[in-house]
Design a protein around this motif. Structure first.
Motif, mmCIF file in Angstrom:
data_model
loop_
_atom_site.group_PDB
_atom_site.id
_atom_site.type_symbol
_atom_site.label_atom_id
_atom_site.label_comp_id
_atom_site.label_asym_id
_atom_site.label_seq_id
_atom_site.Cartn_x
_atom_site.Cartn_y
_atom_site.Cartn_z
ATOM 1 N N GLN A 98 -42.926 67.213 -52.688
ATOM 2 C CA GLN A 98 -42.067 67.183 -51.498
ATOM 3 C C GLN A 98 -41.993 68.573 -50.863
ATOM 4 O OE1 GLN A 98 -38.728 68.460 -50.835
ATOM 5 N NE2 GLN A 98 -38.669 67.422 -48.847
ATOM 6 N N THR A 124 -38.525 62.438 -48.009
ATOM 7 C CA THR A 124 -37.576 62.926 -49.009
ATOM 8 C C THR A 124 -38.146 62.718 -50.411
ATOM 9 O OG1 THR A 124 -36.507 60.781 -49.214
ATOM 10 C CG2 THR A 124 -35.642 62.274 -47.509
ATOM 11 N N GLU A 125 -37.486 63.325 -51.398
ATOM 12 C CA GLU A 125 -37.890 63.103 -52.790
ATOM 13 C C GLU A 125 -37.778 61.627 -53.152
ATOM 14 O OE1 GLU A 125 -35.870 65.702 -55.554
ATOM 15 O OE2 GLU A 125 -36.203 67.444 -54.272
ATOM 16 N N GLN A 126 -36.752 60.949 -52.628
ATOM 17 C CA GLN A 126 -36.560 59.525 -52.915
ATOM 18 C C GLN A 126 -37.709 58.688 -52.337
ATOM 19 O OE1 GLN A 126 -34.205 61.576 -51.673
ATOM 20 N NE2 GLN A 126 -32.771 61.661 -53.396
ATOM 21 N N GLN A 127 -38.148 59.028 -51.127
ATOM 22 C CA GLN A 127 -39.259 58.285 -50.509
ATOM 23 C C GLN A 127 -40.570 58.518 -51.257
ATOM 24 O OE1 GLN A 127 -38.498 59.868 -46.489
ATOM 25 N NE2 GLN A 127 -38.449 57.755 -45.749
ATOM 26 N N THR A 178 -40.835 59.261 -54.406
ATOM 27 C CA THR A 178 -40.683 58.497 -55.663
ATOM 28 C C THR A 178 -41.026 57.027 -55.424
ATOM 29 O OG1 THR A 178 -38.938 60.007 -56.396
ATOM 30 C CG2 THR A 178 -39.082 57.888 -57.521
ATOM 31 N N ALA A 179 -40.556 56.473 -54.310
ATOM 32 C CA ALA A 179 -40.844 55.066 -53.977
ATOM 33 C C ALA A 179 -42.350 54.856 -53.782
ATOM 34 C CB ALA A 179 -40.082 54.661 -52.719
#
Length: 271
Positions: free
Chosen positions: A57, A68-71, A73-74
């Motif tokens: 990221q 984002t880090e969450q995206q 990860t997804a």
């Protein structure tokens, strides 16, 4: 101070090893010792993955990617993500490149070109090949660095990789010098920033495998202006010491960030 401009080697990048550089190397080495004990625990496999996501990221965000880090990860988990297709492609490529990291040798040109091909797949036509035209590094409308002519790239990269293979200097220094020189040469039409950061991580990880799990790139992103300033200062001084000092400071901060918080002891204190 030890100057490294003169050498019997065929090519020697100009840099000075300052007292600050030596101090930072000692600090990083001490923190790595502490980190290695913590990272060996299987409970920290999740932490390793979090740090890998942070790394990717951070490196992509420097180039303007908004994921984002969450995206990310997804994307890693194969889940759908609503975002610009190019940014998703950049993340997929970076995930694949960092996954492949341990298979490459930093001083091998074929591996460098393979890495660029993987990192820039589907993003540019010239992925995996050196540039064939001149490039400048832009900040807004201003050219802040005019890279060497395209017909010099093969020679300059050959010299740099030969130096990397034979230098007796510490990997912490060599990785920073390589990163600076790589950005100065700007061997590719695009992707030079993320390649330079990937290759520094590779050089470091071949010295100490912990660096595969230390999010240096996310710390560079947090200090993006200082990163570019250190590159520019090194160019104006014809000495990469400012960049070495900056990157070692960032590496030290990343080591501290990668260290999980101490778990409270389950045993009562002894009296």
């Amino acid at each position: 101070m030890m100057s490294h401009q003169d050498s019997k080697m065929s090519y020697q990048p100009p840099y000075t090893i300052t007292p600050k550089i030596l101090h930072l190397i000692a600090e990083i080495s001490e923190n790595l010792g502490r980190l290695s004990i913590l990272m060996e625990q299987s409970a920290n496999l999740r932490l390793r993955r979090i740090n890998r996501i942070r790394t990717i990221q951070g490196s992509l965000a420097i180039e303007g990617n908004t994921l984002t880090e969450q995206q990310i990860t997804a994307i890693l988990e194969g889940k759908p993500v609503i975002a610009p297709p190019r940014e998703i492609q950049e993340a997929r490529n970076a995930l694949a490149a960092y996954e492949q990291l341990e298979q490459w040798q930093a001083s091998r040109e074929a591996h460098l070109l393979d890495a660029h091909l993987l990192l820039m797949h589907g993003l540019i036509d010239e992925a995996g090949t050196y540039r064939h035209k001149g490039v400048g590094v832009m900040r807004g409308d201003q050219v802040i660095h005019m890279a060497p002519p395209a017909n010099r790239v093969n020679i300059l990269m050959g010299d740099l990789l030969s130096w990397l293979k034979t230098t007796p200097d510490h990997a912490l220094i060599a990785s920073c010098v390589f990163h600076y020189e790589f950005e100065f040469i700007h061997p590719f039409i695009d992707g030079n920033g993320r390649m330079g950061r990937l290759w520094q991580t590779l050089i470091l990880s071949q010295w100490n495998p912990l660096f595969i799990h230390i999010p240096v790139e996310s710390m560079v992103y947090a200090q993006q202006e200082a990163y570019y300033q250190a590159l520019n200062e090194s160019t104006s001084q014809t000495d990469s010491a400012p960049f070495i000092e900056f990157m070692l400071t960032v590496i030290l901060e990343a080591c501290l960030l990668a260290t999980p918080p101490r778990q409270p002891s389950s045993h009562p204190p002894s009296i």
